[in-house]
Design a protein around this motif. Structure first.
Motif, PDB file in Angstrom:
ATOM      1  N   PRO A  16     -38.874   8.886  -8.078  1.00 54.03           N
ATOM      2  CA  PRO A  16     -39.042   7.456  -8.982  1.00 54.03           C
ATOM      3  C   PRO A  16     -37.922   6.376  -9.140  1.00 54.03           C
ATOM      4  N   MET A  17     -37.673   5.089  -9.295  1.00 51.50           N
ATOM      5  CA  MET A  17     -36.737   4.365  -9.280  1.00 51.50           C
ATOM      6  C   MET A  17     -35.895   4.804 -10.903  1.00 51.50           C
ATOM      7  N   ARG A  18     -36.351   5.466 -11.663  1.00 49.60           N
ATOM      8  CA  ARG A  18     -35.844   5.879 -12.852  1.00 49.60           C
ATOM      9  C   ARG A  18     -35.146   7.082 -12.947  1.00 49.60           C
ATOM     10  N   ASP A  19     -35.509   8.093 -11.368  1.00 49.94           N
ATOM     11  CA  ASP A  19     -34.419   9.062 -11.609  1.00 49.94           C
ATOM     12  C   ASP A  19     -33.269   8.377 -10.823  1.00 49.94           C
ATOM     13  N   VAL A  20     -33.491   7.396 -10.230  1.00 53.45           N
ATOM     14  CA  VAL A  20     -32.033   7.305  -9.281  1.00 53.45           C
ATOM     15  C   VAL A  20     -31.281   7.053 -10.477  1.00 53.45           C
ATOM     16  N   ASN A  21     -31.926   6.368 -11.184  1.00 52.40           N
ATOM     17  CA  ASN A  21     -31.029   5.388 -11.926  1.00 52.40           C
ATOM     18  C   ASN A  21     -30.223   7.002 -12.986  1.00 52.40           C
ATOM     19  N   VAL A  22     -31.212   7.034 -13.346  1.00 49.50           N
ATOM     20  CA  VAL A  22     -30.971   8.500 -14.456  1.00 49.50           C
ATOM     21  C   VAL A  22     -29.566   8.905 -13.315  1.00 49.50           C
ATOM     22  N   GLY A  23     -29.945   9.536 -12.178  1.00 51.80           N
ATOM     23  CA  GLY A  23     -28.330   9.924 -10.823  1.00 51.80           C
ATOM     24  C   GLY A  23     -27.812   9.224 -11.416  1.00 51.80           C
ATOM     25  N   ILE A  24     -27.424   8.142 -10.884  1.00 53.87           N
ATOM     26  CA  ILE A  24     -26.350   7.147 -10.973  1.00 53.87           C
ATOM     27  C   ILE A  24     -24.901   6.820 -12.006  1.00 53.87           C
ATOM     28  N   GLU A  25     -26.338   6.776 -13.268  1.00 54.17           N
ATOM     29  CA  GLU A  25     -25.492   6.646 -14.549  1.00 54.17           C
ATOM     30  C   GLU A  25     -24.812   8.455 -15.121  1.00 54.17           C
ATOM     31  N   SER A  26     -25.365   9.208 -14.871  1.00 55.82           N
ATOM     32  CA  SER A  26     -25.095  10.728 -14.918  1.00 55.82           C
ATOM     33  C   SER A  26     -23.423  10.756 -14.008  1.00 55.82           C
ATOM     34  N   ILE A  27     -23.513  10.256 -13.121  1.00 56.42           N
ATOM     35  CA  ILE A  27     -21.902  10.156 -11.859  1.00 56.42           C
ATOM     36  C   ILE A  27     -21.606   8.905 -12.454  1.00 56.42           C
ATOM     37  N   ARG A  28     -21.552   8.327 -13.126  1.00 51.30           N
ATOM     38  CA  ARG A  28     -20.533   7.537 -13.488  1.00 51.30           C
ATOM     39  C   ARG A  28     -19.626   7.852 -14.367  1.00 51.30           C
ATOM     40  N   HIS A  29     -20.676   8.693 -15.294  1.00 49.02           N
ATOM     41  CA  HIS A  29     -19.891   9.169 -16.191  1.00 49.02           C
ATOM     42  C   HIS A  29     -19.337  10.022 -16.220  1.00 49.02           C
ATOM     43  N   SER A  30     -19.397  11.031 -15.081  1.00 48.58           N
ATOM     44  CA  SER A  30     -18.805  11.949 -15.106  1.00 48.58           C
ATOM     45  C   SER A  30     -17.723  11.679 -15.079  1.00 48.58           C
ATOM     46  N   LYS A  31     -17.113  13.218 -14.097  1.00 50.65           N
ATOM     47  CA  LYS A  31     -14.890  13.286 -13.876  1.00 50.65           C
ATOM     48  C   LYS A  31     -14.596  12.196 -12.506  1.00 50.65           C
ATOM     49  N   ILE A  32     -15.663  12.227 -11.883  1.00 56.20           N
ATOM     50  CA  ILE A  32     -15.647  11.636 -10.629  1.00 56.20           C
ATOM     51  C   ILE A  32     -14.881   9.823 -10.699  1.00 56.20           C
ATOM     52  N   GLU A  33     -13.939   9.892 -10.469  1.00 52.10           N
ATOM     53  CA  GLU A  33     -12.542   8.558 -10.625  1.00 52.10           C
ATOM     54  C   GLU A  33     -13.011   7.606  -9.459  1.00 52.10           C
ATOM     55  N   TYR A  34     -12.951   6.320  -9.557  1.00 50.64           N
ATOM     56  CA  TYR A  34     -13.342   5.494  -9.023  1.00 50.64           C
ATOM     57  C   TYR A  34     -12.205   3.647  -8.308  1.00 50.64           C
ATOM     58  N   VAL A  35     -12.368   3.627  -7.613  1.00 53.08           N
ATOM     59  CA  VAL A  35     -11.077   2.714  -7.765  1.00 53.08           C
ATOM     60  C   VAL A  35     -11.484   1.291  -8.268  1.00 53.08           C
ATOM     61  N   ASP A  36     -10.610   0.797  -8.904  1.00 58.18           N
ATOM     62  CA  ASP A  36     -10.738  -0.781 -10.221  1.00 58.18           C
ATOM     63  C   ASP A  36     -11.437  -2.249  -8.962  1.00 58.18           C
TER      64      ASP A  36
END
Length: 449
Positions: A328-348
């Motif tokens: 389900p796309m809901r699961d995909v979106n929840v997964g993406i949000e969980s990674i966004r708020h993890s300790k993974i850093e991103y380029v700005d």
């Protein structure tokens, strides 16, 4: 429905590692498309599951499907094994090319001397395969940049392909030198010489290393002493995930050009890490069942990645996750949000986005597979500034060898100029700097003025 002719791809397998990986990939592709070991569609295979079979296979007048694959090795050992192996009736022998003299773990032999003897024959075979395509999309090249044939002849081949098929996409699946495991002391030389020679000619390189895959086999798949056949089986599954959307219709598909566009923000920064989830032993259960959020988390776990590169020590630039199964796309979106708020850093300097591909087919496995089936699974490809640290470690190994000019005479003896060592090393230093510049925040640059 998509037009299969739009995704015709030629696979070229170079050297012992490339040919062995290619054999494992062909076995898995045959299972996925319902083709037997002789090249014919299985009677009990549903026609709606054959997919865009023309992507990797060409059908002849006898309705036999022959892989659009070319196997090349300077030593005839690995080619003879294929010709006498379980898939011997699948391949066209015209596209199994070997020589009697190997490269002896020497880039210069593969590039300057022994490799030059067969390059014309190889390019003629490539042209023959291309002429059998209605609309060739590009090439997938499989090799190891550690050995002599994969690095030397692989570089020569890439340069020829770039000249003759300039507008076609060229992607590589490369075995990268491991941090602690090495089969030859000159791996740093071969790898850096090869990367220097191919950097302008490859569009995207998916890197794997034996050390990381050994770890997967031991820690995830319960294999204490995995064979190279079992290592290659894991790589074949990674290739399958990456190429599934080229071959089968799905609700969200990613084509060959989209990989380039979404994964490569700068021409030289095109080295990609790969991960698979879930990774379970086939001996534990017939099927495992995990959710989309768990798959996201596992793909960012070092234990699921096929390259010894700590993503958490860099900044994420781009990523693409490719699902097999119903999610389900809901699961995909929840997964993406969980990674966004993890300790993974991103380029700005780029938005935090994940390219998502979804194919509703569940994963297929070989009869003797070591990877367990799952109702939902995924492969993830990641472009991170942490790749710069991989090149830094390799450059340091190169510097230690070259500080003593150790083994240099073997390369010079094959017609290579010694200046190519320093030129290659300088180019790799520039590559390191490219990754460093990608990691610098825009705010930091503004503060300097």
């Amino acid at each position: 429905m998509s037009n299969p002719a739009l995704n015709e791809i030629i696979s070229i397998h170079v050297g012992q590692a490339g040919t062995k990986i290619g054999e494992s990939c062909c076995k898995l592709f045959c299972v996925e498309h319902g083709i037997d070991k002789s090249g014919f569609i299985l009677n009990n295979h549903c026609t709606d599951r054959t997919g865009n079979i023309d992507t990797f296979f060409n059908v002849n007048s006898d309705s036999k499907y022959i892989p659009r694959s070319l196997f090349v090795d300077l030593d005839d050992g690995s080619i003879n094994e294929i010709m006498n192996g379980s898939l011997r009736r699948l391949f066209d022998p015209r596209y199994l090319i070997s020589n009697k003299e190997d490269a002896s773990n020497n880039f210069a032999r593969g590039y300057y001397t022994v490799g030059r003897k067969i390059i014309s024959n190889v390019m003629d075979s490539v042209q023959s395969l291309a002429e059998n395509c209605e609309n060739l999309s590009g090439f997938l090249i499989y090799n190891s940049i550690c050995g002599g044939t994969g690095s030397g002849f692989g570089s020569l081949l890439m340069q020829k392909l770039s000249k003759q098929y300039r507008k076609k996409t060229k992607m590589c699946f490369c075995v990268f030198p491991s941090n602690k495991l090495a089969s030859a002391v000159v791996e740093p030389y071969n790898s850096i010489l090869s990367t220097h020679a191919t950097l302008p000619h490859s569009d995207c390189n998916f890197l794997v290393d034996n050390e990381a895959i050994y770890g997967i086999c031991r820690n995830k798949l319960d294999l204490e002493k995995p064979s190279f056949f079992e290592l290659n089986m894991v790589i074949a599954h990674a290739v399958s995930f990456i190429t599934t959307s080229f071959r089968f219709d799905g609700s969200l598909n990613v084509n060959l050009n989209e990989f380039q566009t979404n994964l490569v923000p700068f021409p030289t920064v095109h080295f990609i890490a790969t991960a698979i989830s879930p990774l379970r032993s086939s001996s534990k259960s017939t099927y495992s069942n995990v959710g989309g959020q768990q798959i996201f988390q596992e793909c960012f776990d070092k234990g699921n990645q096929l390259l010894s590169c700590d993503i958490e020590k860099g900044k994420l630039m781009t990523a693409c996750i490719l699902f097999k199964g119903v999610v389900p796309m809901r699961d995909v979106n929840v997964g993406i949000e969980s990674i966004r708020h993890s300790k993974i850093e991103y380029v700005d300097w780029a938005p935090i986005t994940f390219k998502v591909g979804i194919n509703h087919r569940t994963m297929d496995c070989l009869p003797n597979d070591i990877v367990g089936r799952s109702l939902l699974s995924a492969g993830m490809v990641i472009n991170s500034t942490a790749m710069g640290k991989c090149w830094n470690k390799l450059n340091q190994k190169f510097d230690k060898l070259y500080s003593k000019k150790a083994f240099v005479h073997w390369y010079v003896g094959e017609g290579m100029e010694e200046g190519e060592f320093t030129e290659s090393r300088e180019n790799l230093a520039n590559l390191e700097r490219d990754y460093l510049e990608m990691s610098i925040d825009c705010n930091s640059e503004e503060d300097e003025y």
